[in-house]
Design an enzyme around this catalytic site. Structure first.
Site, PDB file in Angstrom:
ATOM      1  N   HIS A  89     157.850 102.997   8.265  1.00 31.72           N
ATOM      2  CA  HIS A  89     157.995 102.176   9.355  1.00 31.72           C
ATOM      3  C   HIS A  89     159.535 102.076   9.949  1.00 31.72           C
ATOM      4  O   HIS A  89     160.313 101.943   9.078  1.00 31.72           O
ATOM      5  CB  HIS A  89     157.474 100.770   9.099  1.00 31.72           C
ATOM      6  CG  HIS A  89     156.147 100.619   8.865  1.00 31.72           C
ATOM      7  ND1 HIS A  89     155.529  99.923   8.084  1.00 31.72           N
ATOM      8  CD2 HIS A  89     154.892 101.343   9.633  1.00 31.72           C
ATOM      9  CE1 HIS A  89     154.171  99.865   8.209  1.00 31.72           C
ATOM     10  NE2 HIS A  89     153.816 101.005   9.251  1.00 31.72           N
ATOM     11  N   PHE A 124     162.104 100.149   4.973  1.00 33.47           N
ATOM     12  CA  PHE A 124     162.002 100.475   3.788  1.00 33.47           C
ATOM     13  C   PHE A 124     160.500 100.505   3.002  1.00 33.47           C
ATOM     14  O   PHE A 124     160.246  99.929   2.110  1.00 33.47           O
ATOM     15  CB  PHE A 124     162.741  99.280   2.680  1.00 33.47           C
ATOM     16  CG  PHE A 124     163.989  99.114   3.473  1.00 33.47           C
ATOM     17  CD1 PHE A 124     165.161  99.937   3.504  1.00 33.47           C
ATOM     18  CD2 PHE A 124     164.302  97.772   3.909  1.00 33.47           C
ATOM     19  CE1 PHE A 124     166.481  99.730   4.003  1.00 33.47           C
ATOM     20  CE2 PHE A 124     165.803  97.577   4.545  1.00 33.47           C
ATOM     21  CZ  PHE A 124     166.528  98.561   4.436  1.00 33.47           C
ATOM     22  N   HIS A 125     159.866 101.429   4.039  1.00 34.92           N
ATOM     23  CA  HIS A 125     158.421 101.607   3.571  1.00 34.92           C
ATOM     24  C   HIS A 125     158.014 103.027   3.333  1.00 34.92           C
ATOM     25  O   HIS A 125     156.843 103.388   4.177  1.00 34.92           O
ATOM     26  CB  HIS A 125     157.545 100.860   4.823  1.00 34.92           C
ATOM     27  CG  HIS A 125     157.614  99.469   4.932  1.00 34.92           C
ATOM     28  ND1 HIS A 125     156.959  98.652   6.247  1.00 34.92           N
ATOM     29  CD2 HIS A 125     158.206  98.407   4.098  1.00 34.92           C
ATOM     30  CE1 HIS A 125     157.330  97.399   5.872  1.00 34.92           C
ATOM     31  NE2 HIS A 125     158.049  97.235   4.885  1.00 34.92           N
ATOM     32  N   PRO A 126     158.666 103.784   2.802  1.00 32.01           N
ATOM     33  CA  PRO A 126     158.335 105.327   2.646  1.00 32.01           C
ATOM     34  C   PRO A 126     156.948 105.332   1.837  1.00 32.01           C
ATOM     35  O   PRO A 126     156.716 104.525   0.920  1.00 32.01           O
ATOM     36  CB  PRO A 126     159.620 105.887   1.785  1.00 32.01           C
ATOM     37  CG  PRO A 126     160.225 104.452   1.138  1.00 32.01           C
ATOM     38  CD  PRO A 126     160.009 103.388   2.103  1.00 32.01           C
TER      39      PRO A 126
END
Length: 518
Positions: A283, A444-446
């Site tokens: 995101h 920080f949503h890999p």
């Protein structure tokens, strides 16, 4: 995962952790922004982006993730968001049996304990017996956020009493993995209570380098200790990778599991040709939208403000240090179709005194050395639709600013003086597009680099039982298995994946799973 698997007394579980125990700073909710620059985070950078990150140092986006016992739960923003039913139903429609909303909701509930603050509306969605305490923050910037709530009402956008129900669009306050003003990491929730289990072993400051293979069968892990020694650890049952979307991909690739051509270029013999790293999603968030207002009743902070806040926190676990800095107040909207049940933009809010766009990227190796960081290609805005949708969030914000509650408070949209955008006129399309290129970064949503999919899906790395295709006794159980990133923060879904993954393993090994707990 370690907690649930070590419930079986005759199984021996080894948890390999690259970091150490989290520091005291990780306990303080408002300290999370500083955590990403600490030794408790992997300090990774993506490769240069054409349409994002231009405002970062050297124009490179930083992609930190947790390097401590508890992983990223020791440094994230602690927001506990399920996503929506369509996220998981889409996984199911892609051929992933057992992963529909109805089938994952029990695991979302089993992981946590709602405690106080949840209302009747959330009864069917709230857990009560899980180890992870989920609470509301005990301090908020109510006077600021009320203006947003009232503006939303004027625009006929729902105002939600609680997030994580069957209402997926609207403005409201999220709950967090906090308890009594302190962070509740998964290590505190799941590991601390079982630290004396005789069949659970935790090795810290140890880097997992590769999966040991006997032909196409996983038999152990090669790891490097703190003193530099390399050891081989054998597994009698299974190897499970739960290192996150970047490190899990790197370990698989270093083991010869991945795209054959890429492995050949690096000089690694190919064992199984799979699209490891190919489905990287994240995101992206736009930090360039700043609202300002004059608070006539505000008193300037005293010279002892920070000391006073520290005292309130240390003695009473209260005050601004016990907050998420306002990030728990959020809005979920669909900027393309206001009538849709499902959002495509997530607004985060932060109050400072005086977004939900997936992009497809890739993870590759830089070299054969496990100590070298992987190459990360975020490919932000590689799809024009992503760029256009993000830009439409500005139109929605301007509509909010035109409402009576916002006008009454005199709230206005600031035009930031960006060196790289001074050739543009403020508030023009050209300015906002330039602003977005400079001030869009990861949130920080890999996810997605070991995509879950059925046998025969050429884009999948693991099957719905989380087994790596073509490799025996090797599973991936972390954010990297998501076929599509969920619509919101990924903290709660990742914990759910671990809970469900543990049950899958028990079922496959014919160990009784107590379904009544669900």
């Amino acid at each position: 995962m370690a907690n649930r698997l070590s419930e079986i007394e005759n199984w021996k579980i080894l948890l390999i952790e690259a970091g150490e125990n989290p520091s005291f700073l990780s306990e303080v909710p408002a300290g999370f922004p500083t955590q990403v620059l600490s030794s408790e985070a992997y300090d990774r950078f993506v490769e240069p982006e054409k349409l994002a990150c231009h405002g970062a140092k050297n124009k490179l986006c930083r992609w930190p993730s947790g390097k401590a016992v508890g992983g990223s739960s020791t440094l994230n923003a602690m927001l506990y968001i399920y996503g929506n039913e369509e996220d998981y139903n889409e996984w199911s429609r892609m051929g992933n049996e057992g992963w529909s909303w109805e089938e994952v909701l029990p695991y979302l509930k089993r992981s946590h304990n709602c405690g106080h603050g949840y209302i009747e509306k959330s009864r069917g969605y709230c857990g009560h017996n899980g180890p992870l305490n989920v609470r509301s923050y005990n301090y908020t910037y109510q006077h600021v956020f009320d203006a947003f709530r009232n503006a939303a009402r004027e625009l006929n956008v729902p105002v939600l009493d609680v997030i994580n129900t069957d209402d997926f669009v609207g403005y409201g306050t999220a709950f967090g993995t906090v308890d009594e003003g302190r962070r509740m990491s998964v290590s505190k929730a799941y590991l601390s209570p079982i630290k004396d289990r005789k069949n659970l072993y935790v090795t810290k400051s140890t880097r997992a380098d590769a999966v040991l293979l006997d032909g196409n069968r996983a038999v152990g892990v090669r790891a490097t200790l703190k003193d530099g020694r390399t050891i081989d650890v054998k597994a009698s049952k299974e190897v499970i990778l739960s290192a996150g979307s970047i490190s899990t991909s790197q370990i698989l690739l270093l083991s010869g599991i991945g795209p054959e051509q890429h492995l050949r270029e690096i000089g690694i013999p190919s064992v199984v040709d799979l699209p490891v790293g190919k489905n990287l999603q994240d995101h992206i968030t736009w930090y360039g939208l700043h609202l300002a207002f004059k608070n006539e009743s505000a008193v300037p902070p005293s010279p002892t403000f920070l000391l006073d806040e520290a005292y309130k926190y240390l003695i009473y676990n209260q005050g601004s240090l016990a907050t998420s800095l306002g990030h728990d107040f959020m809005g979920f909207v669909n900027v393309n179709d206001p009538t849709s049940k499902y959002p495509n933009i997530q607004f985060h809010h932060a109050h400072v005194q005086q977004g939900n766009m997936p992009s497809l990227g890739e993870v590759q190796l830089r070299s054969k050395d496990p100590a070298d960081s992987a190459k990360i290609y975020a490919n932000y805005f590689s799809e024009q639709e992503d760029f256009d949708t993000m830009l439409k969030s500005l139109d929605f914000l301007k509509k909010m600013l035109n409402t009576k509650p916002m006008k009454q408070r005199g709230i206005w949209l600031r035009h930031l003086d960006l060196a790289g955008c001074r050739h543009t006129q403020p508030d023009t399309d050209e300015y906002w597009k330039c602003n977005m290129r400079h001030l869009t970064f990861t949130i920080f949503h890999p996810t997605g680099t070991a995509k879950m999919g059925p046998q025969g899906d050429p884009t999948a790395v693991v099957d719905p039982r989380l087994k790596v295709h073509g490799v025996e006794r090797l599973r991936v159980i972390d954010a990297s298995i998501m076929p599509r990133v969920t619509s919101g923060n990924t903290n709660a879904p990742v914990i759910m994946i671990a809970e469900k993954g543990a049950d899958i393993i028990k079922e496959d090994w014919k160990v009784t799973v107590y379904k009544d707990e669900l």
